[in-house]
Design a protein around this motif. Sequence first.
Motif, PDB file in Angstrom:
ATOM      1  N   GLY A 513      -1.126  17.259 -27.917  1.00 53.14           N
ATOM      2  CA  GLY A 513      -0.769  17.631 -26.556  1.00 53.14           C
ATOM      3  C   GLY A 513      -1.955  17.932 -25.667  1.00 53.14           C
ATOM      4  O   GLY A 513      -1.978  18.938 -24.962  1.00 53.14           O
ATOM      5  N   TRP A 514      -2.967  17.051 -25.671  1.00 53.19           N
ATOM      6  CA  TRP A 514      -4.191  17.294 -24.925  1.00 53.19           C
ATOM      7  C   TRP A 514      -4.134  16.798 -23.485  1.00 53.19           C
ATOM      8  O   TRP A 514      -5.031  17.066 -22.692  1.00 53.19           O
ATOM      9  N   ALA A 515      -3.082  16.055 -23.117  1.00 50.82           N
ATOM     10  CA  ALA A 515      -3.033  15.418 -21.794  1.00 50.82           C
ATOM     11  C   ALA A 515      -3.001  16.466 -20.683  1.00 50.82           C
ATOM     12  O   ALA A 515      -2.179  17.396 -20.726  1.00 50.82           O
ATOM     13  N   PRO A 516      -3.854  16.346 -19.660  1.00 49.52           N
ATOM     14  CA  PRO A 516      -3.829  17.290 -18.527  1.00 49.52           C
ATOM     15  C   PRO A 516      -2.637  16.997 -17.619  1.00 49.52           C
ATOM     16  O   PRO A 516      -1.962  15.973 -17.758  1.00 49.52           O
ATOM     17  N   TRP A 517      -2.422  17.877 -16.658  1.00 50.49           N
ATOM     18  CA  TRP A 517      -1.258  17.749 -15.789  1.00 50.49           C
ATOM     19  C   TRP A 517      -1.285  16.461 -14.974  1.00 50.49           C
ATOM     20  O   TRP A 517      -0.228  15.898 -14.666  1.00 50.49           O
ATOM     21  N   VAL A 518      -2.462  15.966 -14.641  1.00 52.31           N
ATOM     22  CA  VAL A 518      -2.550  14.791 -13.782  1.00 52.31           C
ATOM     23  C   VAL A 518      -2.022  13.542 -14.483  1.00 52.31           C
ATOM     24  O   VAL A 518      -1.598  12.590 -13.826  1.00 52.31           O
ATOM     25  N   LEU A 519      -2.012  13.525 -15.807  1.00 51.66           N
ATOM     26  CA  LEU A 519      -1.423  12.401 -16.536  1.00 51.66           C
ATOM     27  C   LEU A 519       0.088  12.527 -16.611  1.00 51.66           C
ATOM     28  O   LEU A 519       0.794  11.530 -16.751  1.00 51.66           O
ATOM     29  N   GLN A 520       0.599  13.736 -16.508  1.00 56.68           N
ATOM     30  CA  GLN A 520       2.042  13.936 -16.515  1.00 56.68           C
ATOM     31  C   GLN A 520       2.642  13.768 -15.119  1.00 56.68           C
ATOM     32  O   GLN A 520       3.808  13.400 -14.982  1.00 56.68           O
ATOM     33  N   GLN A 521       1.864  14.037 -14.084  1.00 62.41           N
ATOM     34  CA  GLN A 521       2.278  13.833 -12.695  1.00 62.41           C
ATOM     35  C   GLN A 521       1.167  13.078 -11.969  1.00 62.41           C
ATOM     36  O   GLN A 521       0.393  13.647 -11.210  1.00 62.41           O
ATOM     37  N   PRO A 522       1.050  11.759 -12.193  1.00 66.92           N
ATOM     38  CA  PRO A 522      -0.131  11.034 -11.691  1.00 66.92           C
ATOM     39  C   PRO A 522      -0.037  10.565 -10.246  1.00 66.92           C
ATOM     40  O   PRO A 522      -0.995   9.993  -9.725  1.00 66.92           O
ATOM     41  N   ALA A 523       1.099  10.763  -9.573  1.00 67.81           N
ATOM     42  CA  ALA A 523       1.295  10.158  -8.244  1.00 67.81           C
ATOM     43  C   ALA A 523       0.260  10.610  -7.229  1.00 67.81           C
ATOM     44  O   ALA A 523      -0.089   9.847  -6.316  1.00 67.81           O
ATOM     45  N   ILE A 524      -0.253  11.823  -7.359  1.00 61.41           N
ATOM     46  CA  ILE A 524      -1.206  12.327  -6.367  1.00 61.41           C
ATOM     47  C   ILE A 524      -2.504  11.509  -6.387  1.00 61.41           C
ATOM     48  O   ILE A 524      -3.259  11.496  -5.405  1.00 61.41           O
ATOM     49  N   VAL A 525      -2.769  10.804  -7.471  1.00 64.53           N
ATOM     50  CA  VAL A 525      -3.928   9.922  -7.567  1.00 64.53           C
ATOM     51  C   VAL A 525      -3.529   8.470  -7.360  1.00 64.53           C
ATOM     52  O   VAL A 525      -4.177   7.724  -6.618  1.00 64.53           O
ATOM     53  N   THR A 526      -2.453   8.058  -7.998  1.00 62.71           N
ATOM     54  CA  THR A 526      -2.097   6.632  -8.012  1.00 62.71           C
ATOM     55  C   THR A 526      -1.560   6.132  -6.674  1.00 62.71           C
ATOM     56  O   THR A 526      -1.847   4.999  -6.275  1.00 62.71           O
ATOM     57  N   VAL A 527      -0.773   6.938  -5.974  1.00 65.68           N
ATOM     58  CA  VAL A 527      -0.197   6.490  -4.699  1.00 65.68           C
ATOM     59  C   VAL A 527      -1.276   6.304  -3.631  1.00 65.68           C
ATOM     60  O   VAL A 527      -1.344   5.248  -2.986  1.00 65.68           O
ATOM     61  N   PRO A 528      -2.157   7.294  -3.374  1.00 67.29           N
ATOM     62  CA  PRO A 528      -3.229   7.046  -2.397  1.00 67.29           C
ATOM     63  C   PRO A 528      -4.135   5.880  -2.801  1.00 67.29           C
ATOM     64  O   PRO A 528      -4.595   5.128  -1.933  1.00 67.29           O
ATOM     65  N   THR A 529      -4.373   5.724  -4.106  1.00 66.31           N
ATOM     66  CA  THR A 529      -5.198   4.599  -4.558  1.00 66.31           C
ATOM     67  C   THR A 529      -4.548   3.272  -4.201  1.00 66.31           C
ATOM     68  O   THR A 529      -5.212   2.340  -3.715  1.00 66.31           O
ATOM     69  N   ALA A 530      -3.240   3.171  -4.435  1.00 68.29           N
ATOM     70  CA  ALA A 530      -2.528   1.925  -4.128  1.00 68.29           C
ATOM     71  C   ALA A 530      -2.547   1.638  -2.630  1.00 68.29           C
ATOM     72  O   ALA A 530      -2.812   0.493  -2.211  1.00 68.29           O
ATOM     73  N   PHE A 531      -2.276   2.648  -1.811  1.00 66.16           N
ATOM     74  CA  PHE A 531      -2.300   2.446  -0.357  1.00 66.16           C
ATOM     75  C   PHE A 531      -3.701   2.032   0.116  1.00 66.16           C
ATOM     76  O   PHE A 531      -3.858   1.099   0.908  1.00 66.16           O
ATOM     77  N   LEU A 532      -4.721   2.751  -0.360  1.00 61.68           N
ATOM     78  CA  LEU A 532      -6.085   2.498   0.099  1.00 61.68           C
ATOM     79  C   LEU A 532      -6.547   1.092  -0.275  1.00 61.68           C
ATOM     80  O   LEU A 532      -7.094   0.356   0.561  1.00 61.68           O
ATOM     81  N   LEU A 533      -6.340   0.697  -1.521  1.00 61.59           N
ATOM     82  CA  LEU A 533      -6.775  -0.628  -1.955  1.00 61.59           C
ATOM     83  C   LEU A 533      -6.002  -1.727  -1.228  1.00 61.59           C
ATOM     84  O   LEU A 533      -6.578  -2.773  -0.873  1.00 61.59           O
ATOM     85  N   THR A 534      -4.713  -1.502  -0.997  1.00 60.68           N
ATOM     86  CA  THR A 534      -3.919  -2.501  -0.269  1.00 60.68           C
ATOM     87  C   THR A 534      -4.468  -2.713   1.130  1.00 60.68           C
ATOM     88  O   THR A 534      -4.619  -3.855   1.598  1.00 60.68           O
ATOM     89  N   ILE A 535      -4.804  -1.635   1.827  1.00 60.13           N
ATOM     90  CA  ILE A 535      -5.318  -1.737   3.196  1.00 60.13           C
ATOM     91  C   ILE A 535      -6.711  -2.359   3.221  1.00 60.13           C
ATOM     92  O   ILE A 535      -6.996  -3.262   4.018  1.00 60.13           O
ATOM     93  N   VAL A 536      -7.604  -1.872   2.331  1.00 68.48           N
ATOM     94  CA  VAL A 536      -8.984  -2.361   2.332  1.00 68.48           C
ATOM     95  C   VAL A 536      -9.036  -3.850   2.005  1.00 68.48           C
ATOM     96  O   VAL A 536      -9.715  -4.637   2.692  1.00 68.48           O
ATOM     97  N   VAL A 537      -8.332  -4.264   0.958  1.00 69.06           N
ATOM     98  CA  VAL A 537      -8.365  -5.683   0.567  1.00 69.06           C
ATOM     99  C   VAL A 537      -7.692  -6.546   1.629  1.00 69.06           C
ATOM    100  O   VAL A 537      -8.143  -7.671   1.903  1.00 69.06           O
TER     101      VAL A 537
END
Length: 624
Positions: A513-537
């Motif tokens: 059980g070593w996983a930090p909270w960000v792996l259990q609730q990753p949207a705060i990282v993954t959603v902005p990443t998806a939006f940013l890469l979509t716009i930049v590309v």
Amino acid sequence: MQVNPWAVTSIALVVVVTFYLGHRTSRFARSTHDFLVARRTVRSRRNAAAIAGEYISAASFLGVAGLVLKEGADALWYPIGFTAGFLALMLFVAGPLRRSGAYTLPDFMEARLSSTGLRTVSTWFVVFIGLLYLLPQLQGAGMALAEIMPTPAWAGSVLVTVVIAYNVIGGGMRAITVVQAFQYWFKLFAIAAPTFVLFAVFATGGAGGSGSGGALGDPAPPTFTGQTQVSVETDVTLGVAEPTRVRVGDAEWTTWQPGTDHAVEAPATLTFPAGAPVPTVDPAKSANTDWLLPSPDLDGLLSTYSLLLALFLGTMGLPHVLARFYTNPDGKAARRTTVQVLLLLGLFYLFPVMLGMLSRMFVPELLVTGDTDAAVLALPTGMIPGLGGQILAALLAAGAFAAFLSTASGLVSSVSGVIATDLLSGKVRDYRLSSLVVALVAVALAVLLPIEDLTLSVGMSFALAASTFAPLLVLGVWWRRLTWLGAMVGMCAGGGLVLAAVVANVVSAHTGGWAPWVLQQPAIVTVPTAFLLTIVVSLATADRIPDDVGAVMLRLHAPDPLGFMRDRAVQRFGRAEDRAQGGSAQGGSGQGGSGQGTVRPAGQPGATGATSSATRTSPGRHRK
């Protein structure tokens, strides 16, 4: 264990009624248009009930109460997020999505960005999201059936799979629409009536079960009112907030001290004396003072924001939710449907929260075993022993099974529709074959994989949907400069990060059980990443903007009476309004009228209002 005959009977009735309604309406399903979008003739009121019916899943009926029992104030964000997601859907997507004339989510991607490659990748993400969401439905069914009768965990999963597979294969979207609308109203009654009764019993002090484990306002943890034995069926690690006397099996009495993890290997029987504080499985909150307040630490705050982001944006990316909006006659009906869904969901979610609060007082032993998802089913007999508690538990069990059936039906139907139209030739037999394969794969995974918290499993599905399709839908509807390459990069990056988090969580669960909270609730990282890469590309590939973006955007945003909307399915599957037996049979073979593209004039019921200036022939397989 003692079998509850009332619960067995109620579940059997739900299964029979679901089977009957699906069989009765499937007789009218003939063409591919029936199976995919129910001829686009479902009016807003019935469609709202059907959407609410399939959206209220195992996570809603059982998981929300279990999380409230375990986590208290932090769990209240789940029902809020589940409901608020439809607000974002109504504001940004519902109307334009229906005006696009698409009949699946990948079809919308191709219609907007003219890329068959993007359509194929979108298809596979729909499959991943659908299966990830389907697993907790089937596993919850197995848990619910095992709670009321001595059956293995896989029995309920198989039962639900058989019923939904029959309905979906028999009539597709047309068959399950009536079933899901009926099941919403039944689920609302099944959870509301016992809640009112149990609160009346609580208010009058008439609870005759094991007794209250203490008022929720008490600073101490819940306590056992009498000497209590708890059977542990799976390995758990328990913590205590105060020194606690306990006996494991036939061993001598010992005292567990706070600040130490106490591992219990299954099977085991734990005995606690009267007045002993209730141990909890990490990360459940022991003290009521912690349970009543949100987490004060930064990790807890960020985790909550991440959860809200996933739920708020993830709803618009769920394939089984979006598939229902394709069945509305026009964009106005789609928006009206969304408003009604908000009202229906807001009403329903009042009741699981109240049952979760009562569960902490009357069935605190669930905190010891970790089976908090069973709180709704265990609470009635915990408060009212005898016949009265059994009848209330039976009604709740029937409502839970209705939740499993309705959500699983929508997921199998939407995923099968995407596979049949995007990976196969789109004929009725392809849809039926896809439904069978999806059902078999889902039930196999549900039996083989361990059961986790139902709501947390569903939350990961929302994170995946929010990180893949939400950026594409929002930007595709409102931003003219979106390109297919930007959409592809953003979707793969966001989705890949979430899938990596899912794998990491599985590994963590088996390695300490070593996983930090960000792996259990990753949207705060993954959603902005998806939006940013979509716009930049997209900005970097401006030469790939489709030539007809103006016409497509006009179709998405022009008011319905202007008549710019056109059903893309007409070009491939024939006319939506063709009700003649011969035409339906021909459409059922996947060949009906694919070259005619004939639609109703704007303003008539079910009108698509096509005009040649605002439509184009879809690329790839649709250019026939």
